[in-house]
Design a protein around this motif. Structure first.
Motif, PDB file in Angstrom:
ATOM      1  N   VAL A  36       0.753  -0.880   0.465  1.00 51.70           N
ATOM      2  CA  VAL A  36       0.035  -0.120  -0.536  1.00 51.70           C
ATOM      3  C   VAL A  36       0.740   1.108   0.176  1.00 51.70           C
ATOM      4  CG1 VAL A  36      -2.261  -0.922   0.942  1.00 51.70           C
ATOM      5  CG2 VAL A  36       0.222   0.213   2.677  1.00 51.70           C
ATOM      6  N   ALA A  38       0.732   5.819  -1.332  1.00 48.40           N
ATOM      7  CA  ALA A  38       0.067   6.697  -1.882  1.00 48.40           C
ATOM      8  C   ALA A  38       0.278   6.565  -3.343  1.00 48.40           C
ATOM      9  CB  ALA A  38       0.239   8.954  -1.559  1.00 48.40           C
ATOM     10  N   ASN A  39      -0.375   7.664  -4.407  1.00 43.21           N
ATOM     11  CA  ASN A  39      -0.312   6.803  -5.403  1.00 43.21           C
ATOM     12  C   ASN A  39       0.989   8.006  -6.079  1.00 43.21           C
ATOM     13  OD1 ASN A  39      -1.009   7.494  -8.448  1.00 43.21           O
ATOM     14  ND2 ASN A  39      -2.346   8.934  -8.060  1.00 43.21           N
ATOM     15  N   LYS A  43       4.361   1.714  -6.048  1.00 40.08           N
ATOM     16  CA  LYS A  43       3.476   0.076  -6.247  1.00 40.08           C
ATOM     17  C   LYS A  43       3.902  -0.713  -7.854  1.00 40.08           C
ATOM     18  CE  LYS A  43      -0.251   1.754  -4.692  1.00 40.08           C
ATOM     19  NZ  LYS A  43      -0.586   2.826  -4.883  1.00 40.08           N
ATOM     20  N   GLU A  86      -2.782  -2.785 -13.853  1.00 44.00           N
ATOM     21  CA  GLU A  86      -3.838  -1.376 -13.389  1.00 44.00           C
ATOM     22  C   GLU A  86      -4.344  -0.796 -14.647  1.00 44.00           C
ATOM     23  OE1 GLU A  86      -1.082   1.813 -12.388  1.00 44.00           O
ATOM     24  OE2 GLU A  86      -3.003   3.114 -11.664  1.00 44.00           O
ATOM     25  N   GLU A 163      -4.114  -2.483  -8.718  1.00 40.92           N
ATOM     26  CA  GLU A 163      -5.561  -1.556  -7.502  1.00 40.92           C
ATOM     27  C   GLU A 163      -6.443  -1.714  -8.554  1.00 40.92           C
ATOM     28  OE1 GLU A 163      -5.236   1.184  -6.323  1.00 40.92           O
ATOM     29  OE2 GLU A 163      -2.693   2.180  -6.440  1.00 40.92           O
ATOM     30  N   LEU A 166      -9.585   0.359  -7.750  1.00 41.57           N
ATOM     31  CA  LEU A 166      -9.734   1.586  -8.545  1.00 41.57           C
ATOM     32  C   LEU A 166     -10.780   2.215  -9.894  1.00 41.57           C
ATOM     33  CD1 LEU A 166      -7.681   4.318  -8.122  1.00 41.57           C
ATOM     34  CD2 LEU A 166      -6.505   3.765 -10.426  1.00 41.57           C
ATOM     35  N   GLU A 194      -2.585  -1.668  -3.842  1.00 41.85           N
ATOM     36  CA  GLU A 194      -3.678  -0.778  -3.635  1.00 41.85           C
ATOM     37  C   GLU A 194      -3.655   0.660  -2.440  1.00 41.85           C
ATOM     38  OE1 GLU A 194      -6.774  -0.868  -4.196  1.00 41.85           O
ATOM     39  OE2 GLU A 194      -8.183  -2.240  -4.023  1.00 41.85           O
ATOM     40  N   GLN A 195      -4.524   1.144  -2.943  1.00 44.78           N
ATOM     41  CA  GLN A 195      -4.856   3.227  -2.532  1.00 44.78           C
ATOM     42  C   GLN A 195      -5.528   2.714  -1.671  1.00 44.78           C
ATOM     43  OE1 GLN A 195      -5.496   5.197  -5.834  1.00 44.78           O
ATOM     44  NE2 GLN A 195      -3.578   6.763  -5.848  1.00 44.78           N
ATOM     45  N   ASN A 196      -6.297   2.002  -1.846  1.00 52.02           N
ATOM     46  CA  ASN A 196      -7.682   1.532  -0.873  1.00 52.02           C
ATOM     47  C   ASN A 196      -7.077   0.863   0.483  1.00 52.02           C
ATOM     48  OD1 ASN A 196     -10.057   0.843   0.430  1.00 52.02           O
ATOM     49  ND2 ASN A 196     -10.843   0.999  -1.527  1.00 52.02           N
ATOM     50  N   VAL A 197      -6.242   1.443   1.320  1.00 52.28           N
ATOM     51  CA  VAL A 197      -5.388   0.728   1.654  1.00 52.28           C
ATOM     52  C   VAL A 197      -6.372  -0.059   2.913  1.00 52.28           C
ATOM     53  CG1 VAL A 197      -4.193   1.390   3.792  1.00 52.28           C
ATOM     54  CG2 VAL A 197      -3.231   2.233   2.244  1.00 52.28           C
ATOM     55  N   PHE A 234      -3.483   6.892   5.676  1.00 56.86           N
ATOM     56  CA  PHE A 234      -4.205   6.179   4.949  1.00 56.86           C
ATOM     57  C   PHE A 234      -5.856   6.444   4.962  1.00 56.86           C
ATOM     58  CE2 PHE A 234       0.036   5.073   4.212  1.00 56.86           C
ATOM     59  CZ  PHE A 234       0.871   5.553   2.921  1.00 56.86           C
TER      60      PHE A 234
END
Lengths: 240, 288
Positions: A36, A38-39, A43, A86, A163, A166, A194-197, A234
């Motif tokens: 995990v 940030a953008n 990753k 992605e 992701e 996403l 994931e960004q969706n931590v 996050f």
């Protein structure tokens, strides 16, 4: 005992920009490992380095004990690593069936293909109904399910997901994660970016937190959910 | 009544002409579809195939027996050209393939000029020179053989791309080469194969065309020009589009040649091209 995937001190850069620096990671066989951050944390670069789409400038990547750092990208899937990229990247004008069969490109055995198709339908039942439709007619969530199912069609030992939630309608995210859990339960090792931590940490056994190309935290996913740094950065939870 | 017979006659010969255009155009559209390369030397591949077919005819191997030989020779030639040349162009900026394949056109024409001179050469005593009469229509046997041969080969190529494992891989590469690579598809191998198959199409076309056309160093250029129009009309990358476009162009050319004048036969073709490109830039059956 050695892990299925062992990454030691790799560095990756594009056009003079460092995307990853001194990153090490281990994924034990059968585990779900979340990555995990940030953008822009690096990753996606890590997954691309594993699947050979970019070359690591230094360090080594070992899979099942073999050094795969310099293996060409199209051979990686034959070693047992599937990469669900992605943005899904399904073959939009091909049917769902053709997409799934392309996932099994490396194994033409009709019996294997039938078994895997059934397993894919078990994880994502909606795909059975959509089988003869063009992938472009699927919703974003369905396309994501197709992309993951396509990844499983080569019967990989390691499935890498970039992701998966996403841009997906929130009500479909639980369905996608249910499918991912079903695949992991079947014994496939999963490396989940994931960004969706929150969602990722709940699904994972262990996790790594990347920040500007470096691993800043790692450990059991359940411990990381409670970590103040993770919560603040996050999960939007600020310690009081 | 006579006007109707003339119309039917023109329709038949337009369709037969169009089928040969289709065979030349599908090779072009396959290469474009798979690797986004417009092969400007496509017509010169056709010219080489015609010289090869002529050479075979001179040693007594007729066009139908010669066809698979020329097609295989061009297939191998196409793979060599891809490996030595096009693959490197693809690594460069997008314009590289335009200038590179145009350079190849100039080179091949120059070589043909030097080796064969600019004389028009025809196969000695080609077969199928009779006329077929049917329901008041008269068409030359040669055009019927050319048309049927071209139709079978075009249909075969379509079936290959649509229904075989390798054809499916070609479609995957055409759509997204990164995703295709992740499926374990060797994009360089598929590109080479597609380029070879594109060349094999003109190989077969060259053998068929020797039934009714002479060969000279720029013989391929006029066919290639028509093929570009066909492909743009039908939709770049679409095999069915190439067939539809080719039949349309064949008919427009034949009707234009008859109702306007032979010198103006290309006018309706280019008018149709302009209209389609303005109203439907992706072509009749093209996507995007």
């Amino acid at each position: 005992m050695s892990a299925l995937l062992e990454i030691d001190h790799i560095a990756v850069g594009y056009d003079g920009m460092r995307a990853l620096q001194d990153v090490s990671l281990r994924a034990e066989a059968g585990a779900v490992v979340a990555l995990v951050g940030a953008n822009g944390a690096g990753k996606t670069s890590l997954l691309r380095a594993i699947s050979g789409l970019v070359r690591a400038q230094s360090g080594t990547i070992r899979f099942a004990g073999d050094d795969i750092t310099r293996v060409p990208a199209h051979r990686i899937v034959r070693l047992g690593i599937a990469h669900v990229p992605e943005g899904r990247r399904v073959f939009a004008s091909a049917t769902v069936r053709d997409n799934l069969l392309l996932g099994a490109y490396i194994d033409r055995d009709a019996k294997h293909r039938r078994t895997r198709l059934e397993a894919a339908f078990a994880a994502f039942p909606i795909l059975r109904e959509r089988l003869e439709q063009r992938a472009s007619t699927l919703s974003g969530g369905e396309q994501q399910m197709l992309a993951i199912a396509r990844g499983t069609m080569s019967a990989p030992r390691l499935l890498m997901l970039d992701e998966p939630s996403l841009g997906i309608a929130p009500k479909l995210i639980p369905q996608i994660y249910a499918g991912i859990r079903a695949i992991a339960t079947g014994g496939t090792t999963v490396l989940l970016v994931e960004q969706n931590v929150g969602e990722a940490l709940r699904a994972a056994d262990t996790a790594y937190v990347l920040q500007t190309g470096r691993v800043v935290l790692s450990g059991d996913a359940s411990d990381l959910i409670g970590d103040p740094l993770v919560q603040e950065a996050f999960l939007g939870i600020v310690a009081t | 009544m006579e006007a109707l017979t003339t119309f039917a006659q023109l329709l038949a010969s337009g369709l037969l002409t169009g089928l040969v255009f289709a065979l030349v155009a599908v090779g072009l559209t396959l290469v474009y579809g798979v690797m986004d390369v417009v092969n400007f030397a496509h017509g010169e591949f056709l010219m080489l195939a015609m010289y090869a077919a002529l050479g075979l005819a001179l040693v007594g191997i007729g066009p139908l027996l010669g066809l698979p030989l020329v097609a295989i020779a061009l297939f191998l030639f196409g793979i060599v050209v891809y490996r030595l040349f096009v693959r490197r162009l693809l690594a460069g900026p997008p314009e590289a393939t335009v200038f590179g394949t145009f350079g190849l056109l100039v080179l091949l024409q120059g070589i043909a000029q030097a080796v064969f001179s600019s004389d028009f050469l025809s196969a000695p005593r080609p077969p199928f020179q009779g006329t077929i009469r049917f329901a008041g229509l008269a068409v030359s046997q040669a055009t019927v053989v050319e048309g049927i041969g071209a139709l079978l080969l075009t249909a075969g190529l379509y079936a290959f791309v649509e229904y075989t494992e390798t054809g499916r891989a070609m479609r995957a590469v055409a759509e997204d080469r990164i995703a295709a690579t992740l499926m374990g598809i060797d994009v360089q191998r598929i590109n080479g194969l597609a380029f070879g198959m594109g060349a094999a199409c003109v190989g077969a076309a060259g053998a068929l065309l020797m039934l009714s056309y002479p060969v000279y160093p720029t013989a391929g250029a006029s066919f290639a020009l028509t093929a570009f129009v066909v492909v743009a009309l039908g939709g770049f990358g679409s095999i069915q589009g190439a067939l539809v476009g080719a039949l349309l162009v064949g008919m427009l050319e034949v009707f234009g040649g008859y109702y306007l004048s032979p010198e103006l036969k290309m006018v309706p073709v280019f008018l149709a091209y302009l209209v389609v490109v303005l109203l439907r830039p992706q072509g009749l059956l093209g996507r995007r």
